[in-house]
Scaffold this motif. Sequence first.
Motif, short mmCIF file in Angstrom:
data_model
loop_
_atom_site.label_atom_id
_atom_site.label_comp_id
_atom_site.label_asym_id
_atom_site.label_seq_id
_atom_site.Cartn_x
_atom_site.Cartn_y
_atom_site.Cartn_z
N LYS A 1 30.30 99.10 57.65
CA LYS A 1 30.37 100.46 57.11
C LYS A 1 29.04 100.90 56.50
O LYS A 1 28.88 102.07 56.15
CB LYS A 1 31.48 100.54 56.08
CG LYS A 1 32.88 100.32 56.66
CD LYS A 1 33.97 100.51 55.63
CE LYS A 1 33.94 99.45 54.55
NZ LYS A 1 34.20 98.09 55.08
N LYS A 2 28.09 99.99 56.38
CA LYS A 2 26.79 100.34 55.79
C LYS A 2 26.09 101.45 56.58
O LYS A 2 25.26 102.18 56.04
CB LYS A 2 25.89 99.12 55.73
CG LYS A 2 25.42 98.61 57.10
CD LYS A 2 24.61 97.33 56.97
CE LYS A 2 24.14 96.81 58.31
NZ LYS A 2 23.37 95.56 58.20
N ASP B 1 26.21 98.96 52.42
CA ASP B 1 25.85 100.37 52.41
C ASP B 1 24.82 100.64 51.31
O ASP B 1 25.10 100.47 50.12
CB ASP B 1 27.12 101.19 52.14
CG ASP B 1 26.90 102.69 52.26
OD1 ASP B 1 25.77 103.15 52.01
OD2 ASP B 1 27.86 103.39 52.61
N TYR C 1 27.11 104.18 57.69
CA TYR C 1 27.38 105.55 57.23
C TYR C 1 26.34 105.97 56.21
O TYR C 1 25.82 107.09 56.25
CB TYR C 1 28.80 105.65 56.66
CG TYR C 1 29.87 105.51 57.72
CD1 TYR C 1 30.07 106.50 58.68
CD2 TYR C 1 30.68 104.38 57.76
CE1 TYR C 1 31.05 106.37 59.66
CE2 TYR C 1 31.67 104.23 58.74
CZ TYR C 1 31.84 105.23 59.68
OH TYR C 1 32.81 105.09 60.65
N GLY C 2 26.03 105.07 55.27
CA GLY C 2 25.01 105.37 54.28
C GLY C 2 23.63 105.46 54.88
O GLY C 2 22.83 106.34 54.53
N TYR D 1 19.98 96.04 53.19
CA TYR D 1 20.96 96.82 53.94
C TYR D 1 22.06 95.94 54.51
O TYR D 1 22.64 96.23 55.53
CB TYR D 1 20.23 97.66 54.99
CG TYR D 1 19.12 98.42 54.32
CD1 TYR D 1 19.39 99.35 53.32
CD2 TYR D 1 17.79 98.13 54.59
CE1 TYR D 1 18.38 99.98 52.64
CE2 TYR D 1 16.76 98.77 53.90
CZ TYR D 1 17.07 99.70 52.92
OH TYR D 1 16.07 100.32 52.23
#
Length: 256
Positions: A151-152, A28, A154-155, A25
Amino acid sequence: MEFKYKSKISEVKKYDTIAKVYLSYYVDPVNNEINKLEVNNHELLSFNDHPTSIIKKNWDYNFEGFNEVKKYSPKFVTNFTNKAYQKQKLLNEIKFKINYQFMALNLNDLKKYEKYSVKKAEFIKVDNKEQLDNFVKIVGTIFSDEVTDSKKFYGIFEEYQKVSELYIIKYDDQYVGTGHLTHFDENITVIDDIAMLEIARGKGLATFLMKSLINRCLEKGQKEACLFGSKMAFNIYKKLGFKEEDFWLEQFKVVY
Protein backbone atom coordinates in the motif's frame (compact mmCIF):
# COMPACT_ATOMS: atom_id res chain seq x y z
CA MET A 1 13.15 13.17 -2.47
CA GLU A 2 13.28 13.21 1.32
CA PHE A 3 14.54 10.05 2.96
CA LYS A 4 12.49 8.96 5.95
CA TYR A 5 15.47 6.90 7.08
CA LYS A 6 18.44 9.22 7.51
CA SER A 7 21.26 7.22 9.14
CA LYS A 8 24.28 6.41 6.98
CA ILE A 9 24.41 2.82 5.73
CA SER A 10 27.55 2.95 3.58
CA GLU A 11 30.40 5.35 2.81
CA VAL A 12 29.83 4.62 -0.90
CA LYS A 13 27.26 7.12 -2.13
CA LYS A 14 25.28 4.86 -4.47
CA TYR A 15 25.15 2.04 -1.90
CA ASP A 16 23.96 4.48 0.74
CA THR A 17 21.31 5.84 -1.64
CA ILE A 18 19.80 2.48 -2.59
CA ALA A 19 19.78 1.30 1.04
CA LYS A 20 18.01 4.48 2.17
CA VAL A 21 15.45 4.07 -0.63
CA TYR A 22 14.70 0.55 0.59
CA LEU A 23 14.36 1.56 4.25
CA SER A 24 12.61 4.88 3.69
CA TYR A 25 9.89 3.46 1.44
CA TYR A 26 9.45 0.07 3.09
CA VAL A 27 6.05 1.46 4.10
CA ASP A 28 3.89 4.36 2.90
CA PRO A 29 6.18 7.42 3.15
CA VAL A 30 3.26 9.84 3.45
CA ASN A 31 0.96 8.10 5.92
CA ASN A 32 3.33 5.94 7.98
CA GLU A 33 6.23 7.22 10.06
CA ILE A 34 9.38 5.26 10.90
CA ASN A 35 10.10 4.97 14.61
CA LYS A 36 13.73 4.11 15.36
CA LEU A 37 14.93 2.62 18.62
CA GLU A 38 18.51 1.65 19.58
CA VAL A 39 18.58 -1.66 21.46
CA ASN A 40 21.94 -3.26 22.29
CA ASN A 41 23.60 -1.62 19.28
CA HIS A 42 20.83 -2.85 16.97
CA GLU A 43 18.48 -0.48 15.18
CA LEU A 44 14.89 -1.51 15.62
CA LEU A 45 12.54 0.13 13.12
CA SER A 46 8.85 0.02 13.88
CA PHE A 47 5.92 1.07 11.71
CA ASN A 48 2.23 1.57 12.41
CA ASP A 49 0.18 -1.45 11.31
CA HIS A 50 3.19 -3.19 9.79
CA PRO A 51 5.77 -5.70 11.10
CA THR A 52 8.83 -4.24 12.77
CA SER A 53 12.32 -4.86 11.45
CA ILE A 54 15.82 -5.00 12.95
CA ILE A 55 18.44 -3.23 10.85
CA LYS A 56 22.08 -4.32 10.81
CA LYS A 57 25.12 -3.01 8.93
CA ASN A 58 27.96 -5.38 8.03
CA TRP A 59 26.61 -7.82 10.59
CA ASP A 60 28.88 -10.68 11.73
CA TYR A 61 25.77 -12.90 12.24
CA ASN A 62 26.22 -13.05 16.02
CA PHE A 63 23.37 -11.65 18.06
CA GLU A 64 24.16 -10.69 21.64
CA GLY A 65 21.29 -9.38 23.73
CA PHE A 66 18.62 -10.86 21.48
CA ASN A 67 16.22 -11.40 24.39
CA GLU A 68 16.13 -7.65 24.95
CA VAL A 69 15.37 -7.04 21.27
CA LYS A 70 12.77 -9.83 21.19
CA LYS A 71 10.56 -7.91 23.64
CA TYR A 72 9.62 -5.66 20.72
CA SER A 73 8.49 -8.61 18.53
CA PRO A 74 10.47 -7.82 15.36
CA LYS A 75 9.70 -9.93 12.29
CA PHE A 76 12.83 -9.46 10.17
CA VAL A 77 16.52 -8.67 10.28
CA THR A 78 17.65 -6.59 7.31
CA ASN A 79 21.40 -6.60 6.77
CA PHE A 80 23.38 -4.40 4.38
CA THR A 81 26.81 -5.87 3.92
CA ASN A 82 29.97 -5.90 1.81
CA LYS A 83 30.39 -9.63 2.40
CA ALA A 84 27.45 -11.94 1.71
CA TYR A 85 26.12 -14.56 4.11
CA GLN A 86 27.94 -17.89 3.77
CA LYS A 87 25.81 -20.15 5.99
CA GLN A 88 27.36 -18.97 9.23
CA LYS A 89 25.71 -20.31 12.37
CA LEU A 90 22.73 -18.23 13.51
CA LEU A 91 20.56 -18.14 16.60
CA ASN A 92 17.76 -20.69 16.47
CA GLU A 93 15.31 -17.78 16.27
CA ILE A 94 16.98 -16.28 13.18
CA LYS A 95 16.46 -17.96 9.78
CA PHE A 96 18.07 -16.86 6.52
CA LYS A 97 15.39 -15.85 3.98
CA ILE A 98 16.97 -14.31 0.86
CA ASN A 99 19.71 -12.00 -0.34
CA TYR A 100 19.98 -9.52 -3.19
CA GLN A 101 23.23 -8.29 -4.74
CA PHE A 102 23.82 -4.70 -5.81
CA MET A 103 24.09 -4.36 -9.58
CA ALA A 104 24.81 -1.23 -11.63
CA LEU A 105 24.44 -0.29 -15.28
CA ASN A 106 26.62 2.47 -16.79
CA LEU A 107 24.29 4.51 -19.00
CA ASN A 108 26.88 6.94 -20.41
CA ASP A 109 27.64 5.06 -23.61
CA LEU A 110 24.37 3.16 -23.87
CA LYS A 111 21.95 3.82 -26.72
CA LYS A 112 18.19 3.50 -26.43
CA TYR A 113 16.61 0.23 -27.46
CA GLU A 114 14.80 1.05 -30.69
CA LYS A 115 13.38 -2.27 -31.83
CA TYR A 116 12.07 -4.38 -29.01
CA SER A 117 8.56 -5.50 -28.29
CA VAL A 118 6.42 -8.39 -27.18
CA LYS A 119 3.21 -9.01 -29.06
CA LYS A 120 0.15 -7.85 -27.10
CA ALA A 121 2.37 -6.19 -24.44
CA GLU A 122 2.22 -2.54 -23.37
CA PHE A 123 4.55 -0.54 -21.10
CA ILE A 124 2.37 2.01 -19.28
CA LYS A 125 3.18 4.78 -16.82
CA VAL A 126 0.75 4.60 -13.92
CA ASP A 127 -1.44 7.71 -14.02
CA ASN A 128 -4.88 6.71 -12.72
CA LYS A 129 -6.48 4.84 -9.84
CA GLU A 130 -7.26 1.67 -11.80
CA GLN A 131 -3.64 1.29 -12.85
CA LEU A 132 -2.39 2.13 -9.36
CA ASP A 133 -4.74 -0.40 -7.75
CA ASN A 134 -3.47 -3.08 -10.14
CA PHE A 135 0.15 -2.10 -9.48
CA VAL A 136 -0.43 -2.52 -5.72
CA LYS A 137 -2.24 -5.84 -6.26
CA ILE A 138 0.62 -7.31 -8.34
CA VAL A 139 3.32 -6.26 -5.86
CA GLY A 140 1.24 -7.61 -2.98
CA THR A 141 0.87 -10.93 -4.83
CA ILE A 142 4.56 -11.37 -5.66
CA PHE A 143 6.08 -10.00 -2.46
CA SER A 144 4.72 -10.83 0.97
CA ASP A 145 3.18 -7.82 2.69
CA GLU A 146 5.43 -8.66 5.64
CA VAL A 147 8.45 -7.88 3.47
CA THR A 148 7.13 -4.66 1.99
CA ASP A 149 3.90 -2.76 2.43
CA SER A 150 2.33 -2.83 -1.02
CA LYS A 151 0.00 0.00 0.00
CA LYS A 152 3.04 2.30 0.19
CA PHE A 153 2.63 3.08 -3.51
CA TYR A 154 -0.46 5.16 -2.83
CA GLY A 155 1.68 7.57 -0.83
CA ILE A 156 4.54 7.46 -3.32
CA PHE A 157 2.16 8.17 -6.21
CA GLU A 158 0.53 11.00 -4.28
CA GLU A 159 3.68 12.74 -3.08
CA TYR A 160 6.70 11.90 -5.23
CA GLN A 161 5.68 11.87 -8.90
CA LYS A 162 8.46 14.29 -9.88
CA VAL A 163 11.20 11.83 -8.96
CA SER A 164 9.42 8.50 -8.60
CA GLU A 165 7.76 6.81 -11.58
CA LEU A 166 5.57 3.72 -11.40
CA TYR A 167 5.14 1.55 -14.49
CA ILE A 168 2.89 -1.39 -15.24
CA ILE A 169 2.96 -4.03 -17.96
CA LYS A 170 -0.30 -4.91 -19.67
CA TYR A 171 -0.32 -8.16 -21.61
CA ASP A 172 -3.28 -9.48 -23.61
CA ASP A 173 -5.52 -6.89 -21.88
CA GLN A 174 -4.43 -7.95 -18.38
CA TYR A 175 -2.10 -6.15 -15.97
CA VAL A 176 0.72 -8.59 -15.21
CA GLY A 177 3.95 -6.79 -14.21
CA THR A 178 5.40 -3.76 -12.43
CA GLY A 179 8.53 -1.61 -12.31
CA HIS A 180 9.51 1.44 -10.27
CA LEU A 181 12.10 4.14 -11.02
CA THR A 182 13.40 6.66 -8.48
CA HIS A 183 15.62 9.37 -9.97
CA PHE A 184 18.24 11.33 -8.01
CA ASP A 185 20.16 14.56 -8.62
CA GLU A 186 23.42 12.61 -8.79
CA ASN A 187 22.08 11.17 -12.08
CA ILE A 188 21.53 7.82 -10.40
CA THR A 189 18.25 5.94 -10.84
CA VAL A 190 17.20 3.17 -8.48
CA ILE A 191 15.16 0.42 -10.16
CA ASP A 192 12.90 -1.46 -7.78
CA ASP A 193 9.69 -3.45 -7.41
CA ILE A 194 10.25 -5.57 -10.51
CA ALA A 195 7.39 -8.06 -10.37
CA MET A 196 5.78 -10.36 -12.92
CA LEU A 197 2.76 -12.57 -12.29
CA GLU A 198 3.41 -16.27 -12.82
CA ILE A 199 0.92 -16.50 -15.69
CA ALA A 200 3.03 -14.01 -17.67
CA ARG A 201 6.46 -15.56 -17.18
CA GLY A 202 8.46 -17.17 -19.98
CA LYS A 203 7.12 -14.78 -22.62
CA GLY A 204 9.98 -12.25 -22.68
CA LEU A 205 8.01 -9.72 -20.66
CA ALA A 206 10.66 -9.24 -17.95
CA THR A 207 13.24 -8.26 -20.58
CA PHE A 208 10.67 -6.03 -22.28
CA LEU A 209 9.99 -4.34 -18.94
CA MET A 210 13.68 -3.81 -18.14
CA LYS A 211 14.52 -2.42 -21.59
CA SER A 212 11.59 -0.03 -21.28
CA LEU A 213 12.79 1.14 -17.85
CA ILE A 214 16.35 1.59 -19.12
CA ASN A 215 15.07 3.68 -22.03
CA ARG A 216 13.25 5.91 -19.57
CA CYS A 217 16.47 6.40 -17.59
CA LEU A 218 18.24 7.43 -20.80
CA GLU A 219 15.45 9.87 -21.65
CA LYS A 220 15.96 11.47 -18.23
CA GLY A 221 19.70 11.85 -18.89
CA GLN A 222 20.71 9.58 -16.04
CA LYS A 223 24.30 8.28 -15.87
CA GLU A 224 23.77 5.08 -13.90
CA ALA A 225 20.95 2.71 -13.03
CA CYS A 226 21.22 0.42 -10.03
CA LEU A 227 19.18 -2.26 -8.31
CA PHE A 228 19.28 -5.14 -5.88
CA GLY A 229 19.15 -8.30 -8.01
CA SER A 230 17.78 -11.66 -6.95
CA LYS A 231 19.28 -14.91 -8.20
CA MET A 232 16.11 -15.61 -10.18
CA ALA A 233 16.55 -12.47 -12.30
CA PHE A 234 20.36 -12.34 -12.34
CA ASN A 235 20.80 -13.58 -15.90
CA ILE A 236 18.34 -11.04 -17.30
CA TYR A 237 20.16 -8.16 -15.62
CA LYS A 238 23.60 -9.38 -16.70
CA LYS A 239 22.50 -9.75 -20.34
CA LEU A 240 21.38 -6.12 -20.22
CA GLY A 241 24.81 -5.02 -19.03
CA PHE A 242 24.37 -4.76 -15.26
CA LYS A 243 27.55 -5.53 -13.29
CA GLU A 244 27.66 -7.10 -9.83
CA GLU A 245 29.32 -5.17 -7.01
CA ASP A 246 30.23 -6.21 -3.48
CA PHE A 247 27.21 -4.89 -1.63
CA TRP A 248 24.24 -7.01 -0.53
CA LEU A 249 20.81 -6.65 0.99
CA GLU A 250 20.00 -9.69 3.12
CA GLN A 251 16.75 -10.62 4.79
CA PHE A 252 16.43 -12.94 7.78
CA LYS A 253 13.17 -13.99 9.42
CA VAL A 254 12.72 -13.96 13.20
CA VAL A 255 10.94 -17.12 14.34
CA TYR A 256 9.02 -17.29 17.62
